[in-house]
Write a protein that holds these residues in place. Structure first.
Motif, short mmCIF file in Angstrom:
data_model
loop_
_atom_site.label_atom_id
_atom_site.label_comp_id
_atom_site.label_asym_id
_atom_site.label_seq_id
_atom_site.Cartn_x
_atom_site.Cartn_y
_atom_site.Cartn_z
N LYS A 1 61.11 -31.65 4.80
CA LYS A 1 60.97 -30.70 4.25
C LYS A 1 59.71 -29.76 5.51
O LYS A 1 59.53 -29.31 5.15
N ASP A 2 60.51 -30.31 7.27
CA ASP A 2 59.67 -30.29 8.22
C ASP A 2 60.65 -29.90 9.45
O ASP A 2 61.91 -31.04 9.33
N PHE B 1 74.21 -26.56 10.77
CA PHE B 1 74.27 -26.52 9.25
C PHE B 1 73.24 -26.50 9.19
O PHE B 1 73.20 -26.59 8.06
N MET B 2 71.95 -27.05 9.77
CA MET B 2 70.73 -26.26 9.20
C MET B 2 70.26 -25.64 9.77
O MET B 2 68.79 -25.04 8.35
N GLY B 3 70.27 -24.51 9.66
CA GLY B 3 70.53 -23.13 10.04
C GLY B 3 70.09 -22.22 8.78
O GLY B 3 71.05 -23.18 8.19
N ALA B 4 70.05 -21.14 8.99
CA ALA B 4 69.70 -20.00 7.73
C ALA B 4 71.62 -20.14 7.58
O ALA B 4 71.75 -19.68 8.28
N GLU B 5 71.94 -20.07 6.29
CA GLU B 5 72.98 -19.87 5.94
C GLU B 5 74.33 -20.89 6.82
O GLU B 5 75.14 -20.41 6.92
N ASN C 1 65.09 -21.53 14.58
CA ASN C 1 64.72 -21.26 13.57
C ASN C 1 63.42 -21.32 13.56
O ASN C 1 62.41 -22.31 13.42
N VAL C 2 63.00 -19.73 13.70
CA VAL C 2 61.92 -19.33 14.23
C VAL C 2 60.97 -19.49 12.62
O VAL C 2 59.60 -19.77 13.33
N LEU C 3 61.36 -19.25 11.49
CA LEU C 3 61.26 -20.35 10.21
C LEU C 3 61.90 -20.72 9.48
O LEU C 3 62.66 -20.99 9.62
N GLU D 1 67.34 -25.30 2.54
CA GLU D 1 68.82 -24.84 2.44
C GLU D 1 69.12 -22.97 1.43
O GLU D 1 70.38 -22.55 2.17
N LEU D 2 68.56 -22.47 0.95
CA LEU D 2 68.19 -21.64 1.08
C LEU D 2 67.08 -20.71 1.51
O LEU D 2 66.79 -19.27 1.08
N SER D 3 66.68 -21.09 2.97
CA SER D 3 65.74 -20.24 2.81
C SER D 3 64.26 -20.02 2.46
O SER D 3 63.65 -18.54 2.58
N LEU D 4 64.39 -20.60 1.47
CA LEU D 4 62.86 -20.66 0.75
C LEU D 4 61.81 -21.81 1.17
O LEU D 4 62.28 -23.22 1.90
N SER D 5 60.34 -21.65 1.04
CA SER D 5 59.56 -22.60 1.74
C SER D 5 59.70 -23.66 1.54
O SER D 5 59.76 -24.30 0.09
N PHE D 6 59.05 -25.32 1.90
CA PHE D 6 59.20 -26.43 1.18
C PHE D 6 57.97 -26.14 0.91
O PHE D 6 57.11 -25.59 1.03
N ASP D 7 57.41 -27.45 -0.37
CA ASP D 7 56.57 -27.35 -0.85
C ASP D 7 55.60 -28.97 -0.71
O ASP D 7 57.19 -30.16 -0.19
N ARG D 8 55.18 -29.34 -0.64
CA ARG D 8 53.58 -30.99 -0.27
C ARG D 8 53.52 -31.36 -1.52
O ARG D 8 52.68 -29.82 -1.83
N THR D 9 52.94 -31.96 -2.04
CA THR D 9 52.09 -33.02 -2.84
C THR D 9 50.58 -32.71 -2.10
O THR D 9 50.90 -33.11 -0.90
#
Length: 315
Positions: free
Chosen positions: A242-243, A251-255, A261-263, A267-275
């Protein structure tokens, strides 16, 4: 047409029933501060928890830019909590200091915003000493740096240390948002998330522009620092990847098209979540939400964090 007495009574009854149900609906969905609905109680816990990180960010940025913190600029927000350990003014260039000062005042605003919605709690004991940051870097690299990493030594070090902070908070807001039941709570978290994400983007952008810079005297690039810190947070969080650092395999970069990887995103360039549990494992540096340490030597506060400390204490 004149209404009979019976019709008037029926009409009045219908109006009263209408207002009763609509008023009841408003009570359930509007999240008043002192209400005892399940909505409010769950939201309260989730909104209180990030105060732990907002306190840390406010103190770190205030001290870094000004050399003093909440005790001077907004003592009422501390609610009498202990002053942070080891925080100090950083040796920053003018641009970096300007940006960090803006962040600092933004964090003060975040504390005010949350405390306008929930009562909150006093500032927990924070350890922002050079030693605390040095331990994180030693753990991230698996070696003991000589000399110990000092976040306050210069702008490079301070930005690398800042890389540790807002991103953890923003993933927490992403994780909390779908669990919130009240529109007012979701609106608050969306507003906090927007600015926290912006701070993280600025920090990552500044570091990305210096990605190949060798950090003296460790002989390690800025990009390598971000990779190691991100890897450590993934290990401590115990919830997968998640980081990510500033430079990743293509293969881990956008698309799957870039290595920059500035942001950071999935895999869909959506922010990760954490509990909250994942966040505690990371900021404690222990990998265990029940074992305090790291930046919170006495543990975090709020009902969620304290529930784990109470559980351990009762065993």
């Amino acid at each position: 047409m004149a209404l009979t007495k019976e019709r008037r009574s029926l009409l009045v009854s219908m109006v009263l029933v209408f207002f009763f149900f609509n008023f009841h609906h408003l009570q359930v969905t509007s999240c008043p501060d002192q209400a005892t609905t399940n909505c409010t109680d769950q939201d309260r816990k989730l909104l209180e928890f990030p105060l732990n990180l907002e306190y840390l960010e406010a103190e770190f940025f205030l001290f870094g830019a000004l050399g003093f913190g909440l005790d001077k600029v907004a003592p009422n927000l501390t609610m009498g909590g202990p002053s942070p350990i080891g925080a100090q003014k950083a040796n920053l260039d003018p641009l970096t200091r300007d940006i960090i000062l803006q962040f600092a005042w933004q964090e003060v605003g975040h504390l005010r915003a949350i405390k306008k919605t929930v009562k909150g709690f006093a500032r927990p004991q924070l350890d922002l000493s050079k030693k605390a940051f040095a331990k994180v870097m030693d753990k991230a690299f698996g070696v003991k740096f000589v000399p110990p990493f000092n976040p306050y030594a210069n702008s490079y070090n301070y930005l690398i240390a800042s890389y540790l902070v807002p991103y953890v908070g923003l993933t927490g807001y992403v994780g909390a948002n779908p669990k919130l039941q009240c529109p007012a709570s979701r609106k608050l978290v969306a507003g906090l998330l927007g600015v926290e994400s912006g701070q993280d983007a600025v920090i990552r952008g500044m570091l990305y522009a210096r990605a190949a810079h060798i950090v003296y005297p460790y002989g390690v690039t800025v990009a390598a620092f971000t990779d190691k810190i991100s890897d450590l947070r993934n290990k401590l969080g115990k919830a997968g990847v998640k980081d990510e650092g500033l430079i990743v395999p293509k293969f881990m970069g956008a698309e799957g098209q870039v290595i920059g990887n500035v942001l950071v995103g999935n895999e869909l360039s959506l922010s990760f979540d954490r509990t909250p549990e994942e966040i505690l494992r990371i900021v404690y540096g222990s990998g265990n939400e029940s074992v305090p340490g790291g930046f919170y030597p006495k543990g975090a506060d709020g009902e969620i964090a304290k529930s784990y400390l109470v559980t351990v204490g009762s065993e």
